[in-house]
Scaffold this motif. Structure first.
Motif, PDB file in Angstrom:
ATOM      1  N   ARG A 451      -5.051  26.303  20.578  1.00  0.00           N
ATOM      2  CA  ARG A 451      -4.686  25.237  21.509  1.00  0.00           C
ATOM      3  C   ARG A 451      -4.226  23.970  20.788  1.00  0.00           C
ATOM      4  N   LEU A 452      -4.366  23.938  19.477  1.00  0.00           N
ATOM      5  CA  LEU A 452      -4.066  22.725  18.713  1.00  0.00           C
ATOM      6  C   LEU A 452      -2.618  22.727  18.223  1.00  0.00           C
ATOM      7  N   LEU A 453      -1.973  21.573  18.353  1.00  0.00           N
ATOM      8  CA  LEU A 453      -0.654  21.392  17.758  1.00  0.00           C
ATOM      9  C   LEU A 453      -0.808  21.139  16.264  1.00  0.00           C
ATOM     10  N   VAL A 454       0.079  21.702  15.477  1.00  0.00           N
ATOM     11  CA  VAL A 454       0.027  21.552  14.026  1.00  0.00           C
ATOM     12  C   VAL A 454       1.356  20.973  13.550  1.00  0.00           C
ATOM     13  N   GLY A 455       1.305  19.934  12.728  1.00  0.00           N
ATOM     14  CA  GLY A 455       2.508  19.349  12.154  1.00  0.00           C
ATOM     15  C   GLY A 455       2.533  19.491  10.649  1.00  0.00           C
ATOM     16  N   TRP A 456       3.658  19.951  10.124  1.00  0.00           N
ATOM     17  CA  TRP A 456       3.855  20.004   8.680  1.00  0.00           C
ATOM     18  C   TRP A 456       4.951  19.017   8.315  1.00  0.00           C
ATOM     19  N   GLY A 457       4.670  18.135   7.393  1.00  0.00           N
ATOM     20  CA  GLY A 457       5.663  17.160   6.988  1.00  0.00           C
ATOM     21  C   GLY A 457       5.740  17.011   5.482  1.00  0.00           C
ATOM     22  N   MET A 458       6.761  16.326   5.020  1.00  0.00           N
ATOM     23  CA  MET A 458       6.916  16.035   3.607  1.00  0.00           C
ATOM     24  C   MET A 458       7.603  14.689   3.478  1.00  0.00           C
ATOM     25  N   ALA A 459       7.436  14.060   2.356  1.00  0.00           N
ATOM     26  CA  ALA A 459       8.072  12.773   2.115  1.00  0.00           C
ATOM     27  C   ALA A 459       8.164  12.539   0.616  1.00  0.00           C
ATOM     28  N   THR A 460       9.051  11.652   0.246  1.00  0.00           N
ATOM     29  CA  THR A 460       9.215  11.271  -1.156  1.00  0.00           C
ATOM     30  C   THR A 460       8.581   9.902  -1.368  1.00  0.00           C
ATOM     31  N   GLY A 461       7.867   9.767  -2.445  1.00  0.00           N
ATOM     32  CA  GLY A 461       7.306   8.468  -2.822  1.00  0.00           C
ATOM     33  C   GLY A 461       7.860   8.056  -4.173  1.00  0.00           C
ATOM     34  N   VAL A 462       7.950   6.753  -4.386  1.00  0.00           N
ATOM     35  CA  VAL A 462       8.507   6.225  -5.631  1.00  0.00           C
ATOM     36  C   VAL A 462       7.604   5.120  -6.151  1.00  0.00           C
ATOM     37  N   TRP A 463       7.402   5.107  -7.436  1.00  0.00           N
ATOM     38  CA  TRP A 463       6.770   3.970  -8.093  1.00  0.00           C
ATOM     39  C   TRP A 463       7.336   3.866  -9.498  1.00  0.00           C
ATOM     40  N   GLY A 464       7.421   2.668 -10.007  1.00  0.00           N
ATOM     41  CA  GLY A 464       8.045   2.453 -11.298  1.00  0.00           C
ATOM     42  C   GLY A 464       7.168   2.849 -12.472  1.00  0.00           C
ATOM     43  N   ALA A 465       7.806   3.159 -13.577  1.00  0.00           N
ATOM     44  CA  ALA A 465       7.104   3.383 -14.840  1.00  0.00           C
ATOM     45  C   ALA A 465       7.229   2.099 -15.647  1.00  0.00           C
ATOM     46  N   PHE A 466       6.322   1.163 -15.393  1.00  0.00           N
ATOM     47  CA  PHE A 466       6.435  -0.178 -15.951  1.00  0.00           C
ATOM     48  C   PHE A 466       5.671  -0.294 -17.275  1.00  0.00           C
ATOM     49  N   GLN A 467       6.118  -1.239 -18.083  1.00  0.00           N
ATOM     50  CA  GLN A 467       5.397  -1.567 -19.308  1.00  0.00           C
ATOM     51  C   GLN A 467       5.477  -3.064 -19.507  1.00  0.00           C
ATOM     52  N   MET A 468       4.340  -3.682 -19.831  1.00  0.00           N
ATOM     53  CA  MET A 468       4.235  -5.125 -19.970  1.00  0.00           C
ATOM     54  C   MET A 468       3.763  -5.489 -21.372  1.00  0.00           C
ATOM     55  N   PRO A 469       4.035  -6.724 -21.803  1.00  0.00           N
ATOM     56  CA  PRO A 469       3.499  -7.162 -23.101  1.00  0.00           C
ATOM     57  C   PRO A 469       1.970  -7.096 -23.096  1.00  0.00           C
ATOM     58  N   ALA A 470       1.409  -6.579 -24.152  1.00  0.00           N
ATOM     59  CA  ALA A 470      -0.049  -6.444 -24.253  1.00  0.00           C
ATOM     60  C   ALA A 470      -0.444  -6.494 -25.717  1.00  0.00           C
ATOM     61  N   ALA A 471      -1.692  -6.871 -25.955  1.00  0.00           N
ATOM     62  CA  ALA A 471      -2.206  -6.953 -27.325  1.00  0.00           C
ATOM     63  C   ALA A 471      -3.600  -6.334 -27.377  1.00  0.00           C
ATOM     64  N   ALA A 472      -3.959  -5.828 -28.522  1.00  0.00           N
ATOM     65  CA  ALA A 472      -5.280  -5.251 -28.744  1.00  0.00           C
ATOM     66  C   ALA A 472      -5.719  -5.572 -30.159  1.00  0.00           C
ATOM     67  N   LEU A 473      -7.026  -5.651 -30.357  1.00  0.00           N
ATOM     68  CA  LEU A 473      -7.616  -5.927 -31.665  1.00  0.00           C
ATOM     69  C   LEU A 473      -8.514  -4.761 -32.053  1.00  0.00           C
TER      70      LEU A 473
END
Length: 594
Positions: A451-473
């Protein structure tokens, strides 16, 4: 072969967290501590007509009640304020509480009660009586969308091609779309005139709040004109700049510590109003003060994902090839500060479409300032775009996955440059295979489970591959252990563990021989933890520091006349198990680090 990188391992901070040894901002033990409780306003706009603190001040344990009448002015200066995308020389416009009688948003702080115990402060806060001169307010983004403007904090996005005209003449029409900006690129009107299919839709996303398990909190301690503050933050250096500008002290006089953060999702990427409020009370009372948000205040005191109105219009050929994309966005900001989450930023990158127009506007409301929240812009913007792509797939009678493959961008649509790597096509294929996508039926309401309706979906997601100045000791000790430090944060993704793995990998040590520390302004500067750039940024700094140690050790080894590494280049050697050795032979040609 890598020993640690890419391998599974237990979190190095796991035991500390499950045993309670990990200390969060409100858990540090400070002697002679007083407790603050924030009193929230009850109107959205106006001024404070009167505020009666007499009964609260007479309550047991109360030390002082701060209001706009007795709170010293916190003077924002021009300073380096670190935002998630950049550090720029600009005025810190963050909201500072109790600075005037003006009410800018509902549940704005109107008083801070400080008492000997938390319970006393909370009880006395209920005794503060406030009356207001109210003014008409606007908290509905829909009501002011018509006067939205292009934000000044980022350049407006330029259209690609001539989407206005191409959308105007597409074959399938729904509601009209008015584009207000003057087009500056190409001739999209003509391309839309020949478009065969068109869909238009409008999407709304209500305000969404960050509400992690750990509430926001701070403990402030002054010693003369030097401030130490424990704060729930994703960026200790940003808080340091904010407090230094507020109190007119050099940044080096402010120490910010945040070794553990119990979830933040962007709510602590910028300084909130409570650290300055806590530090102000501590300075005035000349004793440490702690302030912790209540769960109610967690909905008011640190921003939110803004209310978003998005109009998406797509024009395509009958084959499914996109000819035009229009993605108009309006979202709210506050009346005291401009904020934009760049909702349309990633629309430019997803599909190979020659005509694009993606303007973003913001509009003022009598609400607190929004802020970044978990993939800001990308979550809201891609939701609307991908919903519209599904509508287009239905109009074209093309499978939604196939439509995305038809418009797959082999190169960056904006610049034409190739991607350094892109596995989206394989991701589509594998996802469809694992999910059984070919069994999906096309018509809405056609798939059922009993009795249940079923939905199948898909989507594309995007996020950047960022790099920032950083320091370590990195400090490598004669006993074969290493101390590694960087002022980054760990809001939950495992920064302690990842940096330990990277350091151990390139120093040639065992994991238990490396101790990584973070979340303290005494450590080298690193970006706030946000944008998914911490591992790429701080991890690269840790790797670089480890390799630099190897170079120094090689130089020392080459001072020995009979060194087996004589004449070797830094790229030819590696550290492993307390020895510096040649990579090529991996045998006897090595020298002890002791």
């Amino acid at each position: 072969m890598a020993r640690y990188i890419g391998k599974e391992m237990s979190r190095v901070d796991g035991i500390a967290k499950v045993t309670g040894k990990a200390k969060y901002a409100a858990e540090f033990q400070v002697s002679n501590l007083a407790y603050g409780f924030i009193v929230l306003g009850t109107v959205a706009k106006g001024t404070i007509k009167s505020i009666d603190t007499g009964e609260a001040e007479r309550a047991a344990g109360v030390i002082r009640v701060f209001t706009h009448l007795n709170t010293p002015k916190l003077d924002p200066k021009f300073s380096m304020v670190q935002a998630p995308s950049r550090a720029t020389d600009e005025q810190d416009k963050s909201f500072r509480a109790l600075q005037s009688d003006k009410i800018f948003f509902n549940m704005q702080p109107v008083a801070l009660v400080v008492a000997e115990t938390y319970e006393q402060a909370r009880y006395a806060a209920r005794l503060v009586k406030v009356s207001y001169n109210t003014e008409p307010h606007t908290t509905d983004t829909e009501a002011v969308r018509a006067i939205a403007r292009v934000p000044t904090q980022a350049p407006p996005l330029k259209p690609r091609g001539n989407p206005e005209e191409t959308m105007r003449t597409a074959a399938i029409e729904t509601q009209p779309l008015v584009v207000e900006h003057t087009l500056t690129r190409g001739n999209p009107e003509e391309t839309m005139r020949t478009a065969a299919v068109k869909v238009e839709a409008e999407y709304r996303i209500p305000i969404e709040h960050h509400n992690p398990i750990e509430p926001h909190a701070a403990i402030a301690v002054w010693q003369g004109d030097k401030l130490t503050i424990f704060d729930k933050t994703q960026g200790v250096y940003g808080v340091r700049a904010h407090l230094a500008s507020s109190f007119g002290v050099p940044e080096e006089n402010v120490s910010v510590l945040s070794p553990f953060v119990g979830g933040a999702f962007g709510s602590s990427l910028r300084p909130n109003y409570y650290p300055a409020l806590t530090a102000m009370a501590a300075r005035e009372l000349k004793r440490p003060v702690k302030v912790v948000y209540t769960r109610t205040q967690m909905f008011t005191g640190h921003g939110y994902r803004p209310y978003t109105i998005q109009k998406v219009a797509l024009g395509a050929e009958r084959s499914g090839k996109l000819s035009t994309m229009i993605h108009e966005v309006v979202h709210n900001t506050s009346n005291i500060e401009e904020f934009s989450d760049e909702t349309t930023l990633f629309t430019r990158q997803v599909y190979a479409c020659p005509n694009l127009y993606a303007p973003l506007k913001i509009t003022n409301t009598d609400l607190p300032t929004p802020t970044w929240m978990r993939a800001p812009g990308a979550v809201s913007g891609m939701f609307a775009l991908e919903c519209a792509m599904d509508e287009l797939a239905y109009a074209l009678k093309i499978d939604p996955l196939e439509l995305r493959l038809i418009n797959y961008a082999e190169v960056d649509p904006e610049s034409g440059k190739p991607f350094s790597s892109k596995a989206l096509r394989e991701c589509y294929r594998l996802g469809a295979e694992k999910f059984g996508w070919k069994k999906r039926q096309f018509e809405p309401r056609s798939m059922r489970d009993g009795r249940l309706l079923v939905g199948w979906g898909m989507a594309t997601g995007v996020w950047g591959a960022f790099q920032m100045p950083a320091a370590a000791l990195i400090t490598l000790r004669v006993d074969g252990t290493a101390q590694v430090a960087s002022a980054t944060s760990d809001i939950g993704p495992g920064t302690y563990t990842v940096m330990t793995m990277i350091a151990a990998e390139y120093l040639g040590l065992k994991l238990e021989q490396v101790k990584f520390e973070l979340g303290d302004t005494k450590f080298p500067r690193s970006p706030s933890q946000g944008g998914s750039w911490t591992t790429a940024s701080v991890g690269s700094a840790v790797r670089g520091a480890a390799l630099a140690i190897g170079t120094k050790l090689l130089a020392l080894a080459n001072q020995e006349p009979n060194s087996p590494l004589k004449g070797a280049a830094a790229a030819d050697v590696e550290m492993l198990d307390g020895r510096l050795r040649l990579k090529a032979t991996r045998r006897v040609s090595s020298i002890s680090l002791e």
